[in-house]
Design a protein around this motif. Structure first.
Motif, mmCIF file in Angstrom:
data_model
loop_
_atom_site.group_PDB
_atom_site.id
_atom_site.type_symbol
_atom_site.label_atom_id
_atom_site.label_comp_id
_atom_site.label_asym_id
_atom_site.label_seq_id
_atom_site.Cartn_x
_atom_site.Cartn_y
_atom_site.Cartn_z
ATOM 1 N N GLN A 388 -2.855 1.098 2.797
ATOM 2 C CA GLN A 388 -3.094 -0.041 3.689
ATOM 3 C C GLN A 388 -1.899 -0.274 4.615
ATOM 4 N N LYS A 389 -2.184 -0.709 5.841
ATOM 5 C CA LYS A 389 -1.159 -1.097 6.809
ATOM 6 C C LYS A 389 -1.404 -2.541 7.216
ATOM 7 N N SER A 390 -0.415 -3.424 6.965
ATOM 8 C CA SER A 390 -0.587 -4.839 7.281
ATOM 9 C C SER A 390 0.738 -5.577 7.131
ATOM 10 N N GLU A 391 0.752 -6.819 7.601
ATOM 11 C CA GLU A 391 1.927 -7.680 7.431
ATOM 12 C C GLU A 391 2.131 -8.011 5.947
ATOM 13 N N GLN A 392 1.024 -8.133 5.194
ATOM 14 C CA GLN A 392 1.131 -8.397 3.761
ATOM 15 C C GLN A 392 1.824 -7.233 3.051
ATOM 16 N N VAL A 393 1.536 -6.009 3.469
ATOM 17 C CA VAL A 393 2.215 -4.844 2.896
ATOM 18 C C VAL A 393 3.711 -4.921 3.185
ATOM 19 N N ARG A 394 4.068 -5.293 4.425
ATOM 20 C CA ARG A 394 5.492 -5.427 4.753
ATOM 21 C C ARG A 394 6.156 -6.481 3.874
ATOM 22 N N ALA A 395 5.452 -7.592 3.627
ATOM 23 C CA ALA A 395 6.006 -8.642 2.762
ATOM 24 C C ALA A 395 6.273 -8.096 1.358
ATOM 25 N N VAL A 396 5.326 -7.299 0.845
ATOM 26 C CA VAL A 396 5.507 -6.677 -0.472
ATOM 27 C C VAL A 396 6.704 -5.728 -0.451
ATOM 28 N N CYS A 397 6.756 -4.885 0.574
ATOM 29 C CA CYS A 397 7.839 -3.895 0.667
ATOM 30 C C CYS A 397 9.209 -4.565 0.816
ATOM 31 N N GLN A 398 9.272 -5.656 1.547
ATOM 32 C CA GLN A 398 10.539 -6.354 1.710
ATOM 33 C C GLN A 398 11.050 -6.885 0.374
ATOM 34 N N ARG A 399 10.166 -7.336 -0.472
ATOM 35 C CA ARG A 399 10.586 -7.846 -1.777
ATOM 36 C C ARG A 399 10.943 -6.709 -2.732
ATOM 37 N N LEU A 400 10.271 -5.592 -2.611
ATOM 38 C CA LEU A 400 10.682 -4.414 -3.383
ATOM 39 C C LEU A 400 12.066 -3.948 -2.937
ATOM 40 N N HIS A 401 12.350 -4.073 -1.665
ATOM 41 C CA HIS A 401 13.668 -3.739 -1.122
ATOM 42 C C HIS A 401 14.732 -4.674 -1.687
ATOM 43 N N VAL A 402 14.451 -5.955 -1.704
ATOM 44 C CA VAL A 402 15.378 -6.955 -2.231
ATOM 45 C C VAL A 402 15.742 -6.656 -3.681
#
Length: 490
Positions: A388-402
């Protein structure tokens, strides 16, 4: 005097000196302590406490018996920066990582249904008896604690070492009872997780006991089954501890036979003692050791040995510079922390007051709280799926990054991001999914908020180490895993 010095997670040699100290006067306690200093102290071998000082101090203590700690710390402070005299309460506060607490070894949390056991410390009475994470705690010594505060529950579970406590728990509809003997409980200091395919992240926060070496051995001996090619060893918040535990871990890690270090004692205590490794450790492509200003004592020893004898890369910032070790002597409730040795690496020698300089200097600069202010908001009710490609995916990825699972966030849940998500799910005890459902999103939000509240930083040092290790992890293994769980050189 600043009692809680940096060496409070010092190299540890525990000893108990029993006697009638509780009945002794301050002068007698002082003279007893000085006799130990002159007999065992490293600096006192060349510069003993003089008879003149002993006489003057004894006379002063006759008039001011309450000043015993001040007098001894003045003498010890003139010898080195790590020796000190502490009351039992001061020692318990300053050396809690090494001294621990007396209890059964569980951590408890609360929800709407009462008290839930969220952690069972390895090697603890609770673990030995079969208490499990997820058990719901019902009673302690017959007292219903389902509506009791966490503070009161903690007070009920803790007590004197050797005393007994009875608990009842609920597990899958069954009521189970355990009668447990309280023991001294130390923090779990060794943990690990897969950082990326072929890369293992291992953290050691202290060398509290030989149990730490056992925990480390279990992790290290399982690396071949994961086809590990590179390891990130994090010693940044490790202030030291038991040198025997550090040496046992080193002997497991080093690939080739090597001289590890020399322990320099005073002549009356045996003089120089050389420690060697037998070799035979797993042949990795890369070992990166993370160090910083809180890396001290036995942790500096480990980092230095891995660098000089094992070819490891040191990454981070300059270490603390504590190259001396202490006896921790229990004087019937009070403690004499006395420098007894100097540690020396095989090539560069001692590092007292100097520290170890990393091969690659990196700093952690970004706060999680600041990062989240500009991050995409996470909707815990909107699942995402692989591809999936979406802003929600980016939100998930940003928290995995954190949280250290994903090097660079993106708005696509591709193979790299999906692998990071799966590793988070495994560490959180969640069932693997083809994406992130509401349970994963809730756990991800909670873990991120907890990290932000604790003031943690986004770990740029870790990501630099991960990048270096991933480059090596893609290369062929230098060993061949065997069906029986062993390995042989490739």
């Amino acid at each position: 005097m600043q009692i809680l010095k940096k060496c409070m997670a010092a190299l540890l040699c525990m000893a108990v000196l029993t006697g009638q100290a509780a009945a002794l006067s301050s002068v007698e306690r002082f003279q007893r302590a000085v006799a130990i200093i002159n007999a065992r102290g490293l600096v006192a071998e060349m510069h003993p406490v003089t008879q003149e000082t002993i006489a003057e101090s004894s006379a002063y203590l006759e008039e001011h018996p309450e000043k015993l700690g001040n007098v001894l710390n003045d003498i010890l402070g003139g010898m080195d920066t790590h020796s000190m005299y502490l009351t039992g309460k001061e020692y318990q506060t300053g050396f809690s990582t090494l001294s621990g607490y007396a209890g059964i070894g569980v951590a408890v949390t609360q929800d709407a249904d009462g008290a839930l056991i969220r952690q069972v410390v390895r090697h603890s009475p609770a673990a030995s008896a079969g208490v499990q994470v997820g058990d719901r705690l019902l009673t302690v010594d017959g007292m219903d604690i389902t509506k009791t505060s966490l503070t009161q529950i903690g007070e009920k579970l803790q007590g004197e070492a050797g005393s007994q406590v009875e608990i009842t728990v609920s597990r899958e509809g069954k009521i189970l009872s355990f009668r447990l003997k309280r023991e001294q409980i130390l923090e779990q200091t060794v943990s690990a997780r897969q950082a990326a395919p072929g890369v293992e992240y291992i953290s050691i926060t202290a060398f509290s006991s030989m149990h730490d070496a056992e925990d480390f051995a279990e992790i290290w001996n399982g690396l071949d089954e994961k086809k590990t090619n590179a390891v990130i060893l994090d010693l940044r918040d490790n202030g030291g501890g038991m040198v025997d535990a550090a040496f046992e871990m080193l002997d497991l890690m080093l690939e080739k036979p090597a001289q590890m270090a020399t322990m320099h004692y005073r002549k009356s205590l045996g003089g120089d003692r050389v420690y060697t490794a037998e070799g035979g450790g797993l042949p990795l492509r890369k070992l990166v050791v993370l160090v910083g200003p809180n890396t001290a004592s036995a942790a500096e020893l480990m980092a230095g040995v891995l660098h000089e004898a094992g070819g490891a890369t040191l990454m981070g910032t300059q270490t603390y510079g504590k190259g001396q070790g202490q006896y921790h002597l229990n004087l019937d409730g009070d403690y004499l922390v006395l420098t007894c040795l100097e540690m020396r690496l095989p090539k560069s020698g001692g590092w007292e007051g100097v520290g170890l300089k990393p091969d690659v200097e990196k700093h952690t600069l970004r706060t999680i709280q600041g990062y989240l202010r500009t991050a995409v908001p996470l909707d815990v009710k909107t699942p995402v799926v692989y591809g999936q490609k979406s802003e929600q995916v980016r939100a998930v990825c940003q928290r995995l990054h954190v949280l250290g699972y994903l090097e660079e966030p993106s708005d696509v849940l591709d193979t790299r991001a999906f692998g990071a998500l799966r590793r988070f799910q495994m560490d959180a005890g969640l069932d693997p999914q083809l994406g992130a459902g509401e349970d994963t999103l809730a756990a991800l939000h909670k873990a991120t908020q907890r990290a932000a509240e604790r003031g943690l930083m986004i770990d740029d040092v870790y990501y630099a180490a991960l990048e270096a290790c991933q480059a090596e992890a893609s290369r062929p293994l230098r060993y061949m895993p065997q069906a029986d769980g062993s390995w042989r050189a490739a």
